[in-house]
Design an enzyme around this catalytic site. Structure first.
Site, PDB file in Angstrom:
ATOM      1  N   SER A   1       0.854  -1.061   0.112  1.00  0.00           N
ATOM      2  CA  SER A   1       0.070  -0.131  -0.010  1.00  0.00           C
ATOM      3  C   SER A   1       0.886   1.275  -0.067  1.00  0.00           C
ATOM      4  O   SER A   1       1.962   1.064   0.692  1.00  0.00           O
ATOM      5  CB  SER A   1      -1.060   0.034   1.251  1.00  0.00           C
ATOM      6  OG  SER A   1      -1.472   1.139   1.401  1.00  0.00           O
TER       7      SER A   1
ATOM      8  N   TYR B   1      -1.842  -0.420  10.557  1.00  0.00           N
ATOM      9  CA  TYR B   1      -1.828  -0.864   9.005  1.00  0.00           C
ATOM     10  C   TYR B   1      -0.581  -0.341   7.903  1.00  0.00           C
ATOM     11  O   TYR B   1      -0.149  -1.525   7.329  1.00  0.00           O
ATOM     12  CB  TYR B   1      -3.263  -0.539   8.368  1.00  0.00           C
ATOM     13  CG  TYR B   1      -3.466  -0.759   6.950  1.00  0.00           C
ATOM     14  CD1 TYR B   1      -3.787  -1.863   6.336  1.00  0.00           C
ATOM     15  CD2 TYR B   1      -3.275   0.425   5.937  1.00  0.00           C
ATOM     16  CE1 TYR B   1      -4.062  -2.179   5.097  1.00  0.00           C
ATOM     17  CE2 TYR B   1      -3.207   0.050   4.616  1.00  0.00           C
ATOM     18  CZ  TYR B   1      -3.766  -1.008   4.378  1.00  0.00           C
ATOM     19  OH  TYR B   1      -3.856  -1.351   2.828  1.00  0.00           O
TER      20      TYR B   1
HETATM   21  P1  NAP Z   1     -11.682  -5.637   0.201  1.00  0.00           P
HETATM   22  O1  NAP Z   1     -12.484  -5.146  -0.795  1.00  0.00           O
HETATM   23  O2  NAP Z   1     -12.027  -5.405   1.636  1.00  0.00           O
HETATM   24  O3  NAP Z   1     -11.458  -7.272   0.050  1.00  0.00           O
HETATM   25  C1  NAP Z   1     -10.633  -7.885   0.902  1.00  0.00           C
HETATM   26  C2  NAP Z   1     -10.270  -9.422   0.589  1.00  0.00           C
HETATM   27  O4  NAP Z   1      -9.485 -10.015   1.426  1.00  0.00           O
HETATM   28  C3  NAP Z   1     -11.840 -10.048   0.683  1.00  0.00           C
HETATM   29  O5  NAP Z   1     -11.673 -11.229  -0.342  1.00  0.00           O
HETATM   30  C4  NAP Z   1     -11.635 -10.799   1.777  1.00  0.00           C
HETATM   31  O6  NAP Z   1     -12.618 -12.050   2.000  1.00  0.00           O
HETATM   32  C5  NAP Z   1     -10.285 -11.216   2.138  1.00  0.00           C
HETATM   33  N1  NAP Z   1      -9.804 -11.223   3.683  1.00  0.00           N
HETATM   34  C6  NAP Z   1      -9.979 -10.603   4.501  1.00  0.00           C
HETATM   35  N2  NAP Z   1      -9.270 -11.008   5.793  1.00  0.00           N
HETATM   36  C7  NAP Z   1      -9.010 -12.210   5.523  1.00  0.00           C
HETATM   37  C8  NAP Z   1      -8.402 -13.269   5.855  1.00  0.00           C
HETATM   38  N3  NAP Z   1      -8.039 -12.837   7.329  1.00  0.00           N
HETATM   39  N4  NAP Z   1      -7.960 -14.407   5.304  1.00  0.00           N
HETATM   40  C9  NAP Z   1      -8.238 -14.447   4.251  1.00  0.00           C
HETATM   41  N5  NAP Z   1      -8.804 -13.553   3.199  1.00  0.00           N
HETATM   42  C10 NAP Z   1      -9.301 -12.256   4.055  1.00  0.00           C
HETATM   43  O7  NAP Z   1     -10.166  -5.131   0.159  1.00  0.00           O
HETATM   44  P2  NAP Z   1      -9.347  -4.397  -1.195  1.00  0.00           P
HETATM   45  O8  NAP Z   1      -9.375  -3.219  -0.776  1.00  0.00           O
HETATM   46  O9  NAP Z   1      -9.573  -5.296  -2.459  1.00  0.00           O
HETATM   47  O10 NAP Z   1      -7.673  -4.898  -0.657  1.00  0.00           O
HETATM   48  C11 NAP Z   1      -6.937  -5.906  -1.018  1.00  0.00           C
HETATM   49  C12 NAP Z   1      -5.555  -5.649  -0.973  1.00  0.00           C
HETATM   50  O11 NAP Z   1      -5.162  -4.327  -1.151  1.00  0.00           O
HETATM   51  C13 NAP Z   1      -5.336  -5.641   0.736  1.00  0.00           C
HETATM   52  O12 NAP Z   1      -4.125  -6.177   1.174  1.00  0.00           O
HETATM   53  C14 NAP Z   1      -5.285  -3.990   0.960  1.00  0.00           C
HETATM   54  O13 NAP Z   1      -4.563  -3.721   2.294  1.00  0.00           O
HETATM   55  C15 NAP Z   1      -4.562  -3.592  -0.160  1.00  0.00           C
HETATM   56  N6  NAP Z   1      -4.777  -2.240  -0.494  1.00  0.00           N
HETATM   57  C16 NAP Z   1      -5.991  -1.702  -0.921  1.00  0.00           C
HETATM   58  C17 NAP Z   1      -6.144  -0.081  -1.157  1.00  0.00           C
HETATM   59  C18 NAP Z   1      -7.634   0.241  -1.417  1.00  0.00           C
HETATM   60  O14 NAP Z   1      -7.669   1.656  -1.437  1.00  0.00           O
HETATM   61  N7  NAP Z   1      -8.554  -0.554  -1.519  1.00  0.00           N
HETATM   62  C19 NAP Z   1      -5.178   0.461  -1.194  1.00  0.00           C
HETATM   63  C20 NAP Z   1      -3.854  -0.039  -0.709  1.00  0.00           C
HETATM   64  C21 NAP Z   1      -3.626  -1.353  -0.691  1.00  0.00           C
HETATM   65  P3  NAP Z   1     -14.049 -11.858   2.375  1.00  0.00           P
HETATM   66  O15 NAP Z   1     -14.921 -11.274   1.191  1.00  0.00           O
HETATM   67  O16 NAP Z   1     -14.378 -13.271   2.502  1.00  0.00           O
HETATM   68  O17 NAP Z   1     -14.308 -10.963   3.487  1.00  0.00           O
END
Ligand code: NAP
Length: 244
Positions: free
Chosen positions: A139, A153
């Site tokens: 991130s 985080y």
């Molecule tokens: P999201 O929409 O909240 O999706 C999270 C995913 O992770 C879901 O598939 C969830 O499963 C799964 N998950 C959560 N906790 C878990 C666990 N303990 N074990 C296995 N799976 C788990 O998040 P996202 O924004 O796509 O984020 C994906 C990655 O990108 C993360 O690492 C996040 O830190 C990173 N990121 C995101 C952003 C942003 O702005 N969105 C920015 C920088 C980095 P369920 O659906 O079953 O709950």
């Protein structure tokens, strides 16, 4: 390609793009079985083999099993996307409770390390594998620090950046490239966990490009890092942030 947290957001967009690019795809999810089924159907509609596996990345036996099952059902793993991650409500560090710290470190650091370990055991030529690529989803928080929101985080993503650099060097002669993408403000559900309504729209004016990004814009970077087009790229942290 095995993708953790593929039931929605960046992981789901990566799965569907990977299917379009010719990969068979395994995704994991924590509790959102319906979302995972929809992603599997979308991958299959693009002609790919696809499987959804329930696995908590913070539980070692789940992590071992998700790799074994992927290899059993889809064949040798060539690409691993270390994507699952979580965060907690926006707060100052002096308000953090032990449980919050334990959970975010368990999922974002220990889970990512366990999964990277299994990826190396499956893909490294010294373990009989055929090589491949690991893409860690870090991130922009790792260099911004996320003050007044979630320094915990941000620090877990700093750990992921450091692991990317070290592991890339460790396995460079074993057929495995290791890189990270560092997304900025991307429209996904994760921001709801912060408790800040409309977080991406509120912060978008601070982004040089003046907008949030889409999950598919991040997926494009992940697919490139995993591809042979990036064959001389390893230990690299690629920002996908609109300039933030
Ligand atoms: P999201 O929409 O909240 O999706 C999270 C995913 O992770 C879901 O598939 C969830 O499963 C799964 N998950 C959560 N906790 C878990 C666990 N303990 N074990 C296995 N799976 C788990 O998040 P996202 O924004 O796509 O984020 C994906 C990655 O990108 C993360 O690492 C996040 O830190 C990173 N990121 C995101 C952003 C942003 O702005 N969105 C920015 C920088 C980095 P369920 O659906 O079953 O709950």
């Amino acid at each position: 390609m095995l993708i953790t947290g593929g039931s929605r957001g960046i992981g789901a967009a990566t799965a569907v793009l990977a299917a379009r690019r010719g990969y068979d795809v395994a995704i994991t999810y924590l509790s959102n079985e319906d979302g995972a089924s929809d992603v599997v159907a979308a991958c299959e509609a693009n002609g790919a083999g696809a499987v959804a596996i329930r696995a908590d990345v913070a539980i070692e036996s789940d992590v071992v099993e998700m790799f074994d099952r992927t290899a059993r059902e889809l064949g040798p793993i060539r690409a691993f996307v270390n994507n699952a991650g979580t965060l907690h409500r926006a707060a100052r560090l002096d308000q953090f409770e032990l449980e919050r710290l334990q959970e975010v470190v368990s999922v974002n650091v220990i889970g990512a390390f366990l999964a990277a370990r299994e990826a190396v055991r499956h893909m490294s030529t010294i373990h009989g594998g055929v090589g491949g690529a690991i893409v860690n989803v870090s991130s922009a928080a790792s260099y911004l620090g996320s003050p007044n929101e979630f320094i915990d985080y941000a620090a877990t993503k700093g750990a992921l950046d450091t692991m990317t650099i070290g592991l890339a060097k460790e396995v460079a002669t074993e057929g495995i490239r290791v890189n990270a993408v560092r997304p900025g403000l991307i429209y996904t559900d994760i921001h709801a966990l912060s408790g800040i309504e409309g977080r991406v729209d509120k912060l978008a004016p601070n982004v040089p490009m003046q907008r949030g990004g889409s999950a598919s814009e991040v997926a494009e970077v992940i697919l490139w890092l995993a591809s042979t087009e990036a064959s001389y790229v390893t230990g690299t942290l690629v920002n996908c942030t609109g300039g933030r």
